[in-house]
Design a protein around this motif. Structure first.
Motif, PDB file in Angstrom:
ATOM      1  N   VAL A  85      59.108  65.550  38.887  1.00 57.36           N
ATOM      2  CA  VAL A  85      59.137  64.219  39.501  1.00 57.36           C
ATOM      3  C   VAL A  85      57.831  63.472  39.235  1.00 57.36           C
ATOM      4  O   VAL A  85      57.832  62.306  38.826  1.00 57.36           O
ATOM      5  CB  VAL A  85      59.379  64.325  41.024  1.00 57.36           C
ATOM      6  CG1 VAL A  85      59.132  62.973  41.708  1.00 57.36           C
ATOM      7  CG2 VAL A  85      60.796  64.803  41.305  1.00 57.36           C
ATOM      8  N   VAL A  86      56.702  64.141  39.469  1.00 51.80           N
ATOM      9  CA  VAL A  86      55.398  63.515  39.247  1.00 51.80           C
ATOM     10  C   VAL A  86      55.224  63.133  37.773  1.00 51.80           C
ATOM     11  O   VAL A  86      54.740  62.047  37.449  1.00 51.80           O
ATOM     12  CB  VAL A  86      54.254  64.452  39.697  1.00 51.80           C
ATOM     13  CG1 VAL A  86      52.894  63.872  39.303  1.00 51.80           C
ATOM     14  CG2 VAL A  86      54.314  64.674  41.199  1.00 51.80           C
ATOM     15  N   ALA A  87      55.638  64.043  36.869  1.00 54.51           N
ATOM     16  CA  ALA A  87      55.523  63.771  35.433  1.00 54.51           C
ATOM     17  C   ALA A  87      56.354  62.553  35.038  1.00 54.51           C
ATOM     18  O   ALA A  87      55.892  61.684  34.279  1.00 54.51           O
ATOM     19  CB  ALA A  87      55.962  64.990  34.628  1.00 54.51           C
ATOM     20  N   VAL A  88      57.570  62.458  35.565  1.00 52.48           N
ATOM     21  CA  VAL A  88      58.451  61.319  35.259  1.00 52.48           C
ATOM     22  C   VAL A  88      57.840  60.027  35.780  1.00 52.48           C
ATOM     23  O   VAL A  88      57.847  58.996  35.093  1.00 52.48           O
ATOM     24  CB  VAL A  88      59.854  61.531  35.875  1.00 52.48           C
ATOM     25  CG1 VAL A  88      60.672  60.248  35.800  1.00 52.48           C
ATOM     26  CG2 VAL A  88      60.575  62.669  35.166  1.00 52.48           C
ATOM     27  N   VAL A  89      57.296  60.072  36.995  1.00 50.29           N
ATOM     28  CA  VAL A  89      56.672  58.878  37.582  1.00 50.29           C
ATOM     29  C   VAL A  89      55.497  58.410  36.729  1.00 50.29           C
ATOM     30  O   VAL A  89      55.336  57.213  36.474  1.00 50.29           O
ATOM     31  CB  VAL A  89      56.192  59.165  39.025  1.00 50.29           C
ATOM     32  CG1 VAL A  89      55.289  58.036  39.532  1.00 50.29           C
ATOM     33  CG2 VAL A  89      57.382  59.320  39.960  1.00 50.29           C
ATOM     34  N   ILE A  90      54.681  59.360  36.261  1.00 56.91           N
ATOM     35  CA  ILE A  90      53.527  59.011  35.423  1.00 56.91           C
ATOM     36  C   ILE A  90      53.984  58.340  34.127  1.00 56.91           C
ATOM     37  O   ILE A  90      53.431  57.315  33.710  1.00 56.91           O
ATOM     38  CB  ILE A  90      52.679  60.266  35.110  1.00 56.91           C
ATOM     39  CG1 ILE A  90      52.000  60.769  36.391  1.00 56.91           C
ATOM     40  CG2 ILE A  90      51.632  59.962  34.038  1.00 56.91           C
ATOM     41  CD1 ILE A  90      51.280  62.092  36.224  1.00 56.91           C
ATOM     42  N   VAL A  91      55.000  58.924  33.493  1.00 52.50           N
ATOM     43  CA  VAL A  91      55.506  58.352  32.236  1.00 52.50           C
ATOM     44  C   VAL A  91      56.071  56.955  32.459  1.00 52.50           C
ATOM     45  O   VAL A  91      55.777  56.016  31.700  1.00 52.50           O
ATOM     46  CB  VAL A  91      56.592  59.266  31.629  1.00 52.50           C
ATOM     47  CG1 VAL A  91      57.266  58.576  30.440  1.00 52.50           C
ATOM     48  CG2 VAL A  91      55.982  60.597  31.181  1.00 52.50           C
ATOM     49  N   LEU A  92      56.866  56.794  33.508  1.00 54.65           N
ATOM     50  CA  LEU A  92      57.464  55.489  33.806  1.00 54.65           C
ATOM     51  C   LEU A  92      56.384  54.456  34.124  1.00 54.65           C
ATOM     52  O   LEU A  92      56.477  53.292  33.703  1.00 54.65           O
ATOM     53  CB  LEU A  92      58.438  55.608  34.986  1.00 54.65           C
ATOM     54  CG  LEU A  92      59.727  56.386  34.722  1.00 54.65           C
ATOM     55  CD1 LEU A  92      60.537  56.504  36.002  1.00 54.65           C
ATOM     56  CD2 LEU A  92      60.548  55.714  33.624  1.00 54.65           C
ATOM     57  N   TYR A  93      55.358  54.907  34.856  1.00 49.45           N
ATOM     58  CA  TYR A  93      54.284  53.983  35.208  1.00 49.45           C
ATOM     59  C   TYR A  93      53.506  53.553  33.970  1.00 49.45           C
ATOM     60  O   TYR A  93      53.188  52.375  33.799  1.00 49.45           O
ATOM     61  CB  TYR A  93      53.329  54.631  36.213  1.00 49.45           C
ATOM     62  CG  TYR A  93      52.160  53.748  36.578  1.00 49.45           C
ATOM     63  CD1 TYR A  93      52.326  52.697  37.474  1.00 49.45           C
ATOM     64  CD2 TYR A  93      50.904  53.958  36.013  1.00 49.45           C
ATOM     65  CE1 TYR A  93      51.260  51.861  37.798  1.00 49.45           C
ATOM     66  CE2 TYR A  93      49.841  53.134  36.327  1.00 49.45           C
ATOM     67  CZ  TYR A  93      50.014  52.096  37.226  1.00 49.45           C
ATOM     68  OH  TYR A  93      48.961  51.270  37.532  1.00 49.45           O
ATOM     69  N   ARG A  94      53.225  54.497  33.089  1.00 54.18           N
ATOM     70  CA  ARG A  94      52.486  54.164  31.863  1.00 54.18           C
ATOM     71  C   ARG A  94      53.289  53.182  31.002  1.00 54.18           C
ATOM     72  O   ARG A  94      52.734  52.240  30.433  1.00 54.18           O
ATOM     73  CB  ARG A  94      52.180  55.436  31.069  1.00 54.18           C
ATOM     74  CG  ARG A  94      51.092  56.303  31.704  1.00 54.18           C
ATOM     75  CD  ARG A  94      50.951  57.627  30.954  1.00 54.18           C
ATOM     76  NE  ARG A  94      50.481  57.402  29.611  1.00 54.18           N
ATOM     77  CZ  ARG A  94      49.196  57.386  29.258  1.00 54.18           C
ATOM     78  NH1 ARG A  94      48.264  57.545  30.172  1.00 54.18           N
ATOM     79  NH2 ARG A  94      48.834  57.208  28.004  1.00 54.18           N
TER      80      ARG A  94
END
Length: 306
Positions: A278-287
Motif C-alpha cells: 500500500v505504501v509503495a503504491v501510494v509513493i508511486v502514485l504521488y510521484r
C-alpha cells in the motif's frame, strides 16, 4: 519581455535568499524555544495532575486511617500510572494555550505560524491510510524483537493501553497527534529548515521527536515516523496532512490494543506485507501526480513567458 521576466525572477530569488540568511540564527533559536514550550506543557501537565492526585490520595488515606507516608506515596504512584491519558490531554491544552498567548502577544495569526494551511480531503485521506499501513509494519517489526525488549516496551505501553477506549482515543488519537505535529513539524522542523538543509532539519527534529517518547523502543520507531512526517510536511506544506497520518498511526495501535482477542502473529505479518505494498503504491502514485503537476506548471510558465 523574456529578459525582463528573467531579471525579475533573479531579483526576487536574491531578496528571498538574503532574508533566509539573515533569519537563520533567529529561526534556530525559535525552534529551540518551541521545543521548550512542549517540554513545559508536558512537565506542567504531569506536575498539575500529580498535585491533584496527591491531595485526593492524601484525603483517602486519612479517611482510611493510613498515616504511613511511604504507603500514601505508593498509592499516588499506582494511581498516576493509570492516568497517562489525562496527563496527555492536560499537557496538550497547556502547550496550545502557551502558544496561543505567545502569538497573540506578537499579534500574529497562530494558524499561519503553525502552517495549518488547507489541504485537500484526498491528501488527508491518503495520509491517514498511510499512517494505518505504517503502524501494521511497525507492529510486525516489534513482534520480531527479543522478549526482554518487548517486555520493557509492553510495561511502558500498559499505562496507555489499560485506559478506557474513550480516554485512549481522546489522548492518543486526538490530543497527542495534534500538539506533536504543531510543535515538531509545524514549528521546530519548519524553523530549522530555514537555517539548514532540509534533510538535516528533518533528522534533528525527528531525533527530538523520538527522545520525547522516553522508552527506547518508542524512541527508535518515533524517530523513523518523525522523519516520514517531515517528508510529508515538506511535500504538502500543511500540518493537516501530518496530523492525519499521525492520527491514523495512533488509531491503529489503540484499536488493536482494545480488541478483546489477540491478533495472531501470522495475521500481523500478513497485514504488514499488505501495508508495504500500500505504501509503495501510494509513493508511486504521488510521484506520478507531482510529475504531472510539474509538467503543467512548466507549460504554464512557458506560455506566460512567451
Amino acid at each position: 519581455m523574456n529578459n525582463e521576466l528573467k531579471n525579475q525572477v533573479v531579483n526576487e530569488t536574491t531578496v528571498e535568499t538574503k532574508t533566509e540568511k539573515v533569519s537563520a540564527g533567529k529561526s534556530i533559536l525559535r525552534a529551540m524555544g518551541y521545543g521548550s514550550t512542549y517540554l513545559v506543557g508536558q512537565v506542567g501537565g504531569g506536575i498539575g495532575l500529580g498535585m491533584v492526585l496527591s491531595i485526593i490520595m492524601g484525603y483517602k488515606a486519612a479517611q482510611q486511617g493510613i498515616t504511613d507516608r511511604a504507603k500514601v506515596t505508593e498509592m499516588v504512584v499506582e494511581k498516576s500510572a493509570s492516568m497517562t491519558g489525562p496527563v496527555v490531554v492536560i499537557a496538550a491544552v497547556i502547550t496550545i494555550a502557551i502558544l496561543a498567548i505567545f502569538f497573540s502577544i506578537r499579534k500574529e495569526k497562530m494558524s499561519d505560524k503553525i502552517n495549518f494551511h488547507k489541504a485537500s480531503a484526498k491528501s488527508i485521506g491518503v495520509c491517514a491510510i498511510v499512517g494505518i499501513a505504517l503502524n501494521f509494519i511497525t507492529v510486525a517489526a516489534l513482534i520480531s524483537l527479543p522478549d526482554n525488549i518487548i517486555a520493557g516496551y509492553g510495561e511502558s505501553a500498559s499505562g496507555i493501553m489499560n485506559q478506557n477506549i474513550v480516554m485512549s482515543m481522546l489522548s492518543t488519537v486526538i490530543a497527542a497527534p495534534i500538539v506533536e505535529e504543531i510543535i515538531f513539524r509545524g514549528l521546530i522542523f519548519d524553523r530549522l529548515k530555514k537555517g539548514m538543509p532540509t534533510v538535516v532539519a528533518a533528522i534533528i527534529s525527528s531525533i527530538l521527536f523520538g527522545l520525547a517518547h522516553g522508552q527506547i523502543v518508542w524512541i527508535i520507531y518515533a524517530m523513523i515516523l518523525g522523519f516520514v512526517l517531515c517528508y510529508v510536511y515538506s511535500k504538502t506544506g500543511s500540518i493537516r496532512t501530518t496530523i492525519a497520518l499521525h492520527m491514523g498511526y495512533n488509531f491503529t495501535s489503540t484499536f488493536i490494543g482494545a480488541l478483546p482477542i489477540s491478533v495472531p502473529s501470522v495475521a500481523r505479518y500478513a497485514l504488514a506485507a499488505v501495508s508495504v505494498v500500500v505504501v509503495a503504491v501510494v509513493i508511486v502514485l504521488y510521484r506520478n501526480h507531482m510529475k504531472r503537476e510539474a509538467e503543467k506548471t512548466e507549460i504554464y510558465v512557458s506560455t506566460v513567458a512567451a
